[in-house]
Design an enzyme around this catalytic site. Structure first.
Site, PDB file in Angstrom:
ATOM      1  CG  ASN A  92     -49.270  80.402  39.657  1.00 53.39           C
ATOM      2  OD1 ASN A  92     -49.168  79.275  39.187  1.00 53.39           O
ATOM      3  ND2 ASN A  92     -48.277  81.273  39.610  1.00 53.39           N
ATOM      4  NE  ARG A 123     -56.782  80.508  52.706  1.00 51.45           N
ATOM      5  CZ  ARG A 123     -56.092  80.723  51.587  1.00 51.45           C
ATOM      6  NH1 ARG A 123     -54.856  80.275  51.488  1.00 51.45           N
ATOM      7  NH2 ARG A 123     -56.638  81.375  50.571  1.00 51.45           N
ATOM      8  CG  HIS A 144     -63.316  62.355  55.938  1.00 58.09           C
ATOM      9  ND1 HIS A 144     -62.732  61.124  55.776  1.00 58.09           N
ATOM     10  CD2 HIS A 144     -63.345  62.920  54.697  1.00 58.09           C
ATOM     11  CE1 HIS A 144     -62.420  60.951  54.514  1.00 58.09           C
ATOM     12  NE2 HIS A 144     -62.776  62.021  53.828  1.00 58.09           N
TER      13      HIS A 144
END
Length: 625
Positions: A110, A136, A224
């Site tokens: 979700n 995260r 990166h």
């Protein structure tokens, strides 16, 4: 009632309760890894696996290979001798599994931006690894979170969003143009590339690769994207995912090459410079697949679509681009012998809006002056703490902040938490770094003296910036001597570029369109065919100057030094130059012209040399009439 109970599929736990087992994955590689390559025998083998072996001889007699499966319809099956409708429907149902990724169970996430997102089981396996979970703890917008309270989102959710949008785009093309022969392998690889494209980001995202690494290790050219490739290899090997990938139909190492090429471009640099096809993962007839995750051709890709929507949502800025509309009109056309993703001709204005949205985000958020100051201060703190931060890597070897990029085991442990690690430390070696970070948390920030521009774009080097900082300290205002001593290290010069994604070029020149009357023919649309209100230039260079001291006397003197330096360098007048140094700005003749830069010349007021801000205001009012 007995049919409703299936104890053979349950596991009896030690406490006597039953536990539902995890979803089973086939023990052998799936047959439908890339049906377009099958010969007749592979096609017949698939029929047998689907329980349709009775029609094997019919397919063999008609010499039906994998390429032909996509074109088989009900009437075609009837013509080759499959008489009953029920049999034909059963065969067609099994064949659709080959190009529908939904044939395997998905997991639902979700997401606040895209709603309920379904991801393939293999993508979930990648998500559930330490290397991916690390995202995260990496802020998507770095230091901008200290300016925009809502910008707390991380690289984790952005990566999930990009994987979802990559799947949406490739499956739209697959459904709209079956002749492209997009396989389930292709769809999976494109989604995995979207999921893993940002694995290589360091603490505070772009601050790490654009500020910290260039200053801590100026001898290397590190990006990166390169670290994303190394981290992806480490993720696959450390978690033993190669057998799992093969079980889901991927072909190694070919598909691993394809995934990495989508993230960072061709791995064979020699081929990339020549005329031959530079990619190894997919042949040239599938060139359009390389334009989904990171579009090197024109910058229209799902990575931007997600961060436009996600960043605008969290920043509180309106997003004027709707990727769902692009999906409605996307199709593949041939351009100069290669297949490229095109869109309808009427969408050209919307694409200009997309690139304008990108530019607005950079101006208002990504290059926000206070955010830039904070990232500059964090960088300084990290540079001072570099050698004192020890991170254990492979084989027990220890790495610092700047060398952790050389070892993916150590780099996996390096996240934004290093900020708190320094801030809450008691080590005397980290005292200077700790003080800088405390200044950030207490909002004792460097000050922005102003912003200016050169008459034309400069090729700026590190040496040039060091020279400018020295010149700023030495630029004694003509209004009189200053009783404050300023040093080069008190100033920080920052040069930023704002563009539409392709430096000075108009990205729409690299986009191809198709008309309603002939959707197979790609055409080019020039800017003058769209509107006269579009930009004349697509890039500009801004020069900002920050000042480290915060006491009033030093800051007042530094502002005058800055304005004088802009005069000496023949740069544009700072926006607030009249306020911070009113006795200086009239000394620059062409600064009195309100229309400076519009016609490339100064106005009639260029010869006037006012002695006060009041007279200067009268001259400006005369031009306002």
């Amino acid at each position: 009632m007995e049919n409703r109970k299936r104890p053979s599929e349950s596991v009896l736990t030690p406490n006597g309760s039953f536990k539902t087992p995890d979803k089973r994955v086939p023990a052998v590689p799936l047959l439908d890894s890339d049906y377009a390559r099958w010969g007749v025998e592979e096609t017949c083998r698939y029929l047998r696996a689907e329980g349709l072996g009775e029609w094997e001889d019919t397919f063999r007699a008609q010499n039906i290979t994998g390429v032909g499966l996509r074109y088989l319809k009900d009437d075609g099956l009837e013509k080759i001798g499959i008489q009953y409708l029920g049999d034909r429907l059963k065969i067609l149902h099994s064949l659709r599994k080959l190009w529908q990724i939904e044939a395997e169970p998905n997991k639902v996430f979700n997401d606040p931006i895209h709603g309920h997102v379904e991801l393939h089981h293999l993508l979930v396996k990648i998500i559930d690894t330490p290397q991916f979970q690390r995202l995260r703890n990496l802020k998507q917008l770095g230091g901008a979170y200290f300016v925009f309270p809502g910008a707390s989102h991380n690289r984790f959710e952005h990566s999930v969003g990009v994987a979802y949008l990559a799947g949406q785009l490739v499956q739209v093309l697959n459904a709209r143009q079956p002749e492209l022969l997009i396989s389930r392998r292709d769809i999976l690889c494109v989604q995995i590339a979207g999921l893993c494209h940002d694995l290589g980001h360091g603490p505070f995202s772009h601050m790490f690769d654009q500020l910290f690494i260039p200053k801590s290790r100026p001898e290397i050219n590190w990006k990166h994207e390169k670290a994303s490739l190394l981290m992806f290899d480490y993720l696959v090997n450390d978690n033993g995912l190669k057998p799992v990938m093969e079980q889901h139909g991927l072909v190694l190492p070919e598909d691993l090459d394809f995934i990495k090429e989508q993230i960072a471009g061709p791995q064979d640099t020699n081929a990339a410079q020549g005329h031959k096809w530079p990619y190894r993962g997919r042949p040239e007839e599938k060139s359009f697949l390389y334009e989904i995750v990171a579009n090197k051709r024109n910058g229209i890709d799902v990575d931007k679509w997600d961060y436009f929507a996600r960043d605008c949502h969290h920043l509180g800025i309106q997003n004027n681009f709707d990727y769902r509309r692009f999906l409605k009109f996307a199709r593949v056309c041939e351009v100069d012998g290669q297949k490229h993703i095109c869109t309808r001709d009427k969408e050209v204005g919307n694409l200009y809006d997309m690139f304008h949205t990108r530019n607005c985000l950079h101006r208002r958020a990504y290059q926000h002056k206070v955010g830039s100051i904070i990232e500059t201060m964090i960088t300084e703190a990290f540079l001072k703490a570099d050698k004192y931060i020890q991170i254990e890597g492979s084989g027990g070897k220890m790495f610092t902040l700047s060398t952790a990029i050389d070892d993916m085991e150590a780099y996996t442990k390096l996240t934004d938490h290093v900020f708190e690690q320094i801030l809450n430390s008691s080590s005397p070696e980290l005292a200077e770094s700790r003080q800088i970070l405390r200044n950030i948390t207490c909002r004792r920030l460097y000050k922005c003296l102003g912003q200016t521009q050169a008459k034309k774009t400069l090729s700026v080097t590190k040496e040039m910036i060091h020279n400018w900082e020295a010149e700023l300290a030495q630029s004694i205002p003509q209004s009189g001597s200053q009783d404050v001593s300023l040093q080069p290290e008190d100033f920080v010069v920052s040069v930023i570029f704002l563009d539409y994604g392709m430096k000075e070029k108009d990205p729409i020149n690299n986009v191809r369109f198709y008309c309603k009357d002939d959707p197979t023919k790609a055409i080019q649309i020039r800017k003058n065919q769209v509107s006269k209100l579009l930009p004349e230039q697509f890039a500009e260079q801004l020069i900002r100057v920050f000042f480290k001291k915060t006491d009033d006397r030093s800051l007042e003197a530094a502002k005058k030094h800055f304005v004088q330096w802009c005069m000496d360098m023949d740069f544009t007048k700072p926006k607030d130059g009249d306020i911070i140094a009113p006795e200086l700005t009239p000394l620059k003749a062409n600064w009195l012209n309100n229309n400076e830069g519009e016609n490339g010349e100064g106005g009639g007021s260029g010869e006037v040399n006012c002695a006060s801000g009041k007279k200067r205001a009268k001259v400006q009012l005369s031009f306002d009439k």
